[in-house]
Design an enzyme around this catalytic site. Structure first.
Site, mmCIF file in Angstrom:
data_model
loop_
_atom_site.group_PDB
_atom_site.id
_atom_site.type_symbol
_atom_site.label_atom_id
_atom_site.label_comp_id
_atom_site.label_asym_id
_atom_site.label_seq_id
_atom_site.Cartn_x
_atom_site.Cartn_y
_atom_site.Cartn_z
ATOM 1 C CB ALA A 36 -0.834 -0.114 1.106
ATOM 2 N N GLY A 37 2.057 1.037 0.438
ATOM 3 C CA GLY A 37 2.944 2.134 0.616
ATOM 4 C C GLY A 37 3.341 2.889 -0.732
ATOM 5 C CB THR A 40 0.835 6.725 0.784
ATOM 6 O OG1 THR A 40 2.225 6.843 0.470
ATOM 7 C CG2 THR A 40 0.443 5.365 1.429
ATOM 8 N N PRO A 45 -4.799 5.851 1.474
ATOM 9 C CG PRO A 45 -6.565 5.758 2.906
ATOM 10 C CD PRO A 45 -6.189 6.346 1.432
ATOM 11 C CG ASP A 46 -0.094 3.153 4.693
ATOM 12 O OD1 ASP A 46 -0.839 3.584 5.720
ATOM 13 O OD2 ASP A 46 1.111 3.168 5.007
ATOM 14 C CG PHE A 47 -4.467 -1.790 5.826
ATOM 15 C CD1 PHE A 47 -5.451 -0.908 5.310
ATOM 16 C CD2 PHE A 47 -4.306 -3.268 5.768
ATOM 17 C CE1 PHE A 47 -6.539 -1.734 4.689
ATOM 18 C CE2 PHE A 47 -5.525 -4.081 4.935
ATOM 19 C CZ PHE A 47 -6.625 -3.240 4.423
ATOM 20 N NE ARG A 48 -0.719 -4.167 9.271
ATOM 21 C CZ ARG A 48 -1.350 -4.750 8.182
ATOM 22 N NH1 ARG A 48 -1.164 -4.262 7.012
ATOM 23 N NH2 ARG A 48 -2.207 -5.743 8.316
ATOM 24 C CG ASN A 119 -0.891 -1.904 -3.495
ATOM 25 O OD1 ASN A 119 -1.062 -2.129 -2.246
ATOM 26 N ND2 ASN A 119 -0.064 -0.898 -3.665
ATOM 27 C CB ILE A 120 -7.431 -4.069 -3.778
ATOM 28 C CG1 ILE A 120 -7.402 -2.717 -2.659
ATOM 29 C CG2 ILE A 120 -7.064 -5.305 -3.250
ATOM 30 C CD1 ILE A 120 -8.345 -3.117 -1.390
ATOM 31 C CG ASP A 121 -4.078 0.566 -5.926
ATOM 32 O OD1 ASP A 121 -3.426 0.114 -6.912
ATOM 33 O OD2 ASP A 121 -3.335 1.237 -4.971
ATOM 34 C CG HIS A 138 -3.618 -9.497 -0.480
ATOM 35 N ND1 HIS A 138 -3.160 -8.598 0.303
ATOM 36 C CD2 HIS A 138 -3.381 -10.666 -0.355
ATOM 37 C CE1 HIS A 138 -2.171 -9.286 0.890
ATOM 38 N NE2 HIS A 138 -2.171 -10.570 0.431
ATOM 39 C CB CYS A 170 -26.804 -10.297 -7.596
ATOM 40 S SG CYS A 170 -26.972 -11.262 -9.460
HETATM 41 P P1 CNA Z 1 0.605 -1.417 5.158
HETATM 42 O O1 CNA Z 1 0.670 -2.660 6.345
HETATM 43 O O2 CNA Z 1 -0.331 -0.264 5.450
HETATM 44 O O3 CNA Z 1 2.200 -0.861 5.361
HETATM 45 C C1 CNA Z 1 2.300 -0.054 4.457
HETATM 46 C C2 CNA Z 1 4.103 -0.090 4.491
HETATM 47 O O4 CNA Z 1 4.369 1.245 3.386
HETATM 48 C C3 CNA Z 1 4.554 0.616 5.774
HETATM 49 O O5 CNA Z 1 5.634 0.009 6.366
HETATM 50 C C4 CNA Z 1 4.831 2.218 5.587
HETATM 51 O O6 CNA Z 1 5.913 2.614 6.426
HETATM 52 C C5 CNA Z 1 5.251 2.204 4.132
HETATM 53 N N1 CNA Z 1 5.027 3.554 3.449
HETATM 54 C C6 CNA Z 1 4.156 4.302 3.248
HETATM 55 N N2 CNA Z 1 3.906 5.364 2.587
HETATM 56 C C7 CNA Z 1 5.119 5.080 1.735
HETATM 57 C C8 CNA Z 1 5.736 5.680 0.646
HETATM 58 N N3 CNA Z 1 5.319 6.569 0.267
HETATM 59 N N4 CNA Z 1 6.889 5.093 0.417
HETATM 60 C C9 CNA Z 1 7.524 3.872 0.911
HETATM 61 N N5 CNA Z 1 7.007 3.423 1.835
HETATM 62 C C10 CNA Z 1 5.649 3.791 2.323
HETATM 63 O O7 CNA Z 1 0.279 -2.136 3.680
HETATM 64 P P2 CNA Z 1 0.842 -3.539 3.194
HETATM 65 O O8 CNA Z 1 0.651 -3.325 1.571
HETATM 66 O O9 CNA Z 1 2.092 -4.066 3.684
HETATM 67 O O10 CNA Z 1 -0.487 -4.207 3.917
HETATM 68 C C11 CNA Z 1 -1.031 -5.336 2.964
HETATM 69 C C12 CNA Z 1 -2.497 -4.926 2.980
HETATM 70 C C13 CNA Z 1 -2.913 -3.615 2.655
HETATM 71 C C14 CNA Z 1 -2.998 -5.618 1.662
HETATM 72 O O11 CNA Z 1 -4.067 -6.760 2.061
HETATM 73 C C15 CNA Z 1 -3.864 -4.712 0.899
HETATM 74 O O12 CNA Z 1 -4.843 -5.104 0.306
HETATM 75 C C16 CNA Z 1 -4.078 -3.458 1.787
HETATM 76 N N6 CNA Z 1 -4.203 -1.859 1.279
HETATM 77 C C17 CNA Z 1 -4.089 -1.628 0.148
HETATM 78 C C18 CNA Z 1 -4.375 -0.582 -0.588
HETATM 79 C C19 CNA Z 1 -4.063 -0.212 -1.952
HETATM 80 O O13 CNA Z 1 -4.641 -0.854 -2.655
HETATM 81 N N7 CNA Z 1 -3.749 1.087 -2.162
HETATM 82 C C20 CNA Z 1 -4.565 0.509 0.475
HETATM 83 C C21 CNA Z 1 -4.823 0.257 1.831
HETATM 84 C C22 CNA Z 1 -4.495 -1.104 1.966
#
Ligand code: CNA
Length: 377
Positions: A36-37, A40, A45-48, A119-121, A138, A170
């Protein structure tokens, strides 16, 4: 006796060493693991991430626990929360980041073996990475399925309902009015199996000669275990805001876990991290935003990579802008046509009524004339 030994892994001390692998052609089968990072920067937004991540901002969904938003049982019980989130994340609202265009660049340079994304986007697709090189671990919002009858829908079929925040159900005859006939975007919920493609493409890791891990906390399995699917000599690079998947035990990088061995690498930010100061290992951590990391990497590979990345991004963004304008124009003219259509119907009915009235008055005049003539007689 000639002693045979395995080639030793390249030692990475800085991003320049990674750039060299791309420049001199040592990296021909690059695999990307993304999270997700990397999105962003697109405004998703990411998750964590503390403060900005979804898990810190779920209050409005009133969930019993954060993961409930992707829990299949909870979805069936209280679908409103997920469909509110789906409206926010739905493809079409966001444009790819520089990192996504970097993946397209790797494809254009014919060194990309696959983008494995959590990512799912669908932003990799929008950036132009071809479908056979994307493994959406995912799932994604690209399609959706009725949980009751299994009917598959394209994301566009349900867009209008998603965009008004509706729980989408549906409308097939057998499903109409049924509470459990939810059309769920094909993203993998907790407890659901991963797509077949994920397992089918695992052998690709054997021939990987450069693994790039970007924007992920590596906290979700089995995705995080992919880190150890590459050979022991394969260089692995983490580009992330924070250090993740680190092991303090050097043995871990050889075990079946999902740990980097970064003990011998200094973790600096941006340029020249640890350069000349460390012995290096096959693993490297570059701390910072993924967009900055890939731009820096391309710059280090060479002028052509730097310019190609810039061109791809500018072209991509401008095409999307044009497309958006076109879509808006189409939508407006469709609305206009509907309105015109409506007006035309009203006008037609008015005319018909007038003609009918005219006709009936002609009849009346005719009758009157006849009567007058009779009186005259
Ligand atoms: P996470 O657990 O939220 O981790 C994100 C990581 O990225 C963290 O370690 C952050 O420090 C880091 N980060 C944030 N911004 C940046 C940046 N600009 N550059 C570099 N690093 C950055 O997300 P994960 O993907 O690890 O977790 C898996 C989940 C998140 C999956 O099941 C996804 O479906 C889910 N998710 C996806 C989206 C999307 O599709 N964009 C959005 C939110 C959550």
């Amino acid at each position: 006796m000639v002693s045979s030994s395995l080639p030793s892994p390249p030692r990475l001390c800085s991003l320049s060493d990674v750039a060299k692998l791309l420049r001199d052609g040592s990296a021909k089968n690059v695999i990307v693991m993304a999270g997700a990072g990397i999105s962003t920067g697109a405004g998703i937004p990411d998750f964590r991430s503390p403060g900005t991540g979804l898990y810190d901002n779920l209050a409005k969904y009133d969930l019993p626990y954060p993961e409930a938003i992707f829990d299949i049982d909870y979805l069936e019980e209280r679908p409103e929360a997920f469909y509110t989130l789906a409206k926010e994340l739905y493809p079409g609202n966001f444009q790819p980041t520089i990192t996504h265009y970097f993946f397209k660049l790797l494809q254009d340079k014919k060194v990309l073996s696959g983008v494995w994304t959590q990512n799912i986007d669908t932003l990799e697709r929008i950036a132009g990475v071809s479908d056979d090189l994307i493994i959406e671990a995912h799932g994604s919002f690209a399609s959706a399925t009725c949980l009751r009858c299994g009917q598959i829908y394209d994301k566009e079929d349900i867009r209008s309902e998603i965009m008004i925040g509706k729980v989408v159900r549906c409308q097939k005859k057998s499903c109409k009015g049924k509470k459990d006939a939810l059309i769920k975007p094909d993203i993998v919920f907790f407890g659901e199996g991963l797509p077949d493609k994920f397992f089918e493409r695992l052998p690709d890791f054997k021939s990987c000669d450069l693994l790039l891990v970007l924007g992920t906390s590596l906290s979700v399995g089995p995705f995080n275990s992919l880190l150890n699917k590459v050979s022991k000599n394969c260089p692995r690079v983490l580009i992330n805001l924070q250090l993740v998947g680190e092991s303090t035990n050097p043995q871990d990088s050889d075990s079946d876990g999902f740990k980097f061995n970064l003990n011998s690498t200094k973790h600096g930010e941006g340029e020249g991290e640890g350069e000349g100061e460390v012995e290096g290992s096959r693993d490297l951590f570059w701390k910072g935003e993924s967009d900055k990391g890939v731009e820096e990497l391309c710059k280090l590979v060479g002028k052509d990579w730097e310019q190609d990345l810039k061109r791809l991004r500018e072209q991509g963004w401008s095409d999307l802008k044009k497309k958006k304008k076109e879509d808006n124009r189409k939508e407006e003219s469709e609305e206009g046509e509907n309105q015109d259509g409506g007006e035309a119907v009203v006008e037609k009915e008015k005319k018909k009524k007038e003609e009918e009235e005219e006709g009936s008055s002609e009849v009346k005049v005719e009758e009157l004339t006849k009567a007058v003539e009779q009186v005259k007689l």
